[in-house]
Design a protein around this motif. Structure first.
Motif, PDB file in Angstrom:
ATOM      1  N   GLY A 248      45.454 -41.523  41.628  1.00  0.00           N
ATOM      2  CA  GLY A 248      44.222 -41.951  42.280  1.00  0.00           C
ATOM      3  C   GLY A 248      43.069 -41.003  42.029  1.00  0.00           C
ATOM      4  O   GLY A 248      43.132 -40.069  41.231  1.00  0.00           O
ATOM      5  N   SER A 273      46.170 -43.635  47.752  1.00  0.00           N
ATOM      6  CA  SER A 273      45.530 -43.740  46.447  1.00  0.00           C
ATOM      7  C   SER A 273      44.485 -42.656  46.208  1.00  0.00           C
ATOM      8  O   SER A 273      43.693 -42.744  45.272  1.00  0.00           O
ATOM      9  CB  SER A 273      44.883 -45.122  46.293  1.00  0.00           C
ATOM     10  N   GLY A 447      41.271 -48.048  44.394  1.00  0.00           N
ATOM     11  CA  GLY A 447      42.572 -48.241  45.024  1.00  0.00           C
ATOM     12  C   GLY A 447      42.511 -49.194  46.201  1.00  0.00           C
ATOM     13  O   GLY A 447      41.430 -49.619  46.632  1.00  0.00           O
TER      14      GLY A 447
END
Length: 485
Positions: A248, A273, A447
């Motif tokens: 992420g 994320s 994300g």
């Protein structure tokens, strides 16, 4: 009739704060009116209360677990370290001065009265008060004038449960050793013990429970396995913020020596994320970070000097040249400006120092501390959020003409002309799911959305379930007794 029970630890970081939070949620689900209480806490991670003061953030989480608003009486004495030997002393939510450790010892009799006054008020309207100790009662060199552990338990006539941490090893020695060194009257206040942070099959420690009970005479309340959901709860100590890797967006956070109010990191750390990297002293700021977040500090000027000594100022300038984003919150905001002036010596000797120069603002330290709970709007999108301010200093300059927040109707914060460097005093903003998603999307985050506040509530309920499965809660509740208030 109000009853109370005190959770003390056989050492520091045995999990007392989390246990009290879990117990609070478990007993409030049984219909009891529950309140947390910690006579004395030492932490720079503070929360602003609804009655306008500040307490340790752990007690604010415990209040949330008990479904109550946090108030200053839940933590009447808060010590906020400013140097290796001195700490700011907060009494019933308000700063009373800065004391060195030796001087603080002389103040304890006066502080005990404030502690008992707060405890008395908190008991009104409660069925159960869960008291958390600090450190360990085995530190018998600190027993004279103690207000944090057995001194308080004696003054308020509160029974004690002693908790040991098996994850560190030597838990039998922790508990039996505490029994051995305590004076008889303190030893007799302990009515039971429990084991925390067990990994594996808890029945493997059955013989250990017998060994402890035989040597102390204390009954066992059970063995609590490691709680895997702990990372979803706000951290009490910066060491509990995990750097975790993944695919992420990467947020780099320099570990300031006097880092304060780092709860801004909790929602980022909980988001699966987002990769949070706590950059330790001696390590460079990573070249591939999307965001460098400079958190709050209890001593901004001293931490700015440390920041430079690590070479992080050079790394940060390179990060900005590469097109990276920077956010400074509170002390981090002050560091990003051109100048920090401390004419009254709030943080030490009067001085004026150059800031990092990434925002065209200047800060003047002022004696008054600003404490407030705030409603805010993120100006680029209109997203609403709530947070708090807890700082000394006033920041002004041309870049404040580009605010990115509105707090209670007034513009707030500053940003560079390209919007990649931002600063402000509002803590807690990343807890707002809408703001967090919008801001991170500006940095390229794609994300899935993460619901932080809902995750905290789910984790508190899961923690309460965990305690109900593994600890004899009916017996623990039966040990609680009416305090002497």
């Amino acid at each position: 009739m109000t009853r109370a029970i005190m959770i003390q630890g056989a050492g520091s970081n045995v999990g007392k704060s989390m246990l009290v939070a879990g117990l609070a949620r478990a007993f409030v689900r049984q219909g009891l009116r529950v309140a947390p209480f910690k006579p004395q806490n030492m932490s720079n991670n503070a929360a602003v209360t609804v009655d306008g003061g500040e307490i340790g953030r752990a007690q604010a989480l415990q209040a949330r677990a008990a479904r109550r608003d946090p108030v200053v009486d839940m933590n009447p004495v808060l010590l906020k370290p400013e140097s290796e030997r001195g700490a700011q002393v907060i009494v019933q939510g308000r700063r009373t001065g800065t004391l060195k450790a030796r001087d603080y010892a002389r103040e304890k009799p006066r502080l005990m009265q404030a502690v008992l006054d707060s405890f008395r008020r908190l008991c009104d309207g409660c069925d159960l008060v869960l008291v958390e100790g600090a450190g360990s009662p085995a530190e018998i060199n600190l027993r004279t004038g103690d207000i944090a552990n057995m001194g308080f338990a004696e003054a308020a006539n509160v029974p004690v449960v002693l908790v040991g941490d098996i994850d560190r090893g030597g838990v039998i020695a922790q508990l039996v050793g505490t029994h051995a060194v305590l004076p008889p009257a303190d030893r007799d206040r302990i009515r039971a013990f429990a084991i925390n942070k067990f990994r594996g099959d808890p029945t493997l420690f059955d013989e250990g429970l017998v060994a402890i009970a035989d040597r102390t005479g204390w009954p066992s309340l059970g063995v609590l396995p490691w709680f895997d959901g702990a990372w979803r709860l706000p951290a009490e100590d910066i060491m509990d913020i995990r750097s975790h890797a993944g695919d992420g967006l990467k947020v780099a956070v320099p570990r300031l020596r006097r880092i304060a109010n780092f709860d801004d990191l909790d929602p980022l750390n909980a988001d699966p994320s987002v990769d949070v990297l706590i950059v330790q002293p001696g390590q460079p700021l990573p070249g591939d970070a999307d965001l460098v977040l400079i958190p709050g500090s209890k001593a901004t000027i001293a931490d700015l000097a440390d920041f430079r000594s690590q070479g992080w100022d050079i790394d940060l300038a390179a990060h900005v040249r590469r097109g990276g984003h920077v956010m400074g919150i509170c002390g981090g905001y002050q560091m990003l400006g051109r100048v920090i002036a401390d004419p009254d010596g709030i943080e030490g000797a009067p001085q004026t120092v150059d800031g990092l120069g990434l925002l065209d603002v200047s800060t003047v330290m002022t004696p008054e501390k600003h404490l407030s709970l705030d409603s805010a709007t993120y100006l680029p999108t209109g997203d609403a959020l709530r947070g708090y301010e807890i700082h000394v200093g006033r920041t002004e300059g041309p870049d404040t003409a580009r605010p990115w927040l509105r707090i209670d109707g007034r513009p707030h914060g500053a940003q560079s002309a390209d919007g990649r460097v931002r600063g402000g005093y509002l803590h807690g903003l990343f807890a707002a799911d809408g703001f967090r998603a919008r801001y991170l999307s500006e940095l390229g985050h794609a994300g899935p959305s993460y619901r932080f506040e809902a995750g905290v509530e789910d984790a508190l309920d899961a923690l309460a379930d965990h305690l109900e499965r593994h600890i004899d809660l009916p017996r623990l509740l039966s040990l609680a007794a009416p305090p002497k208030v």
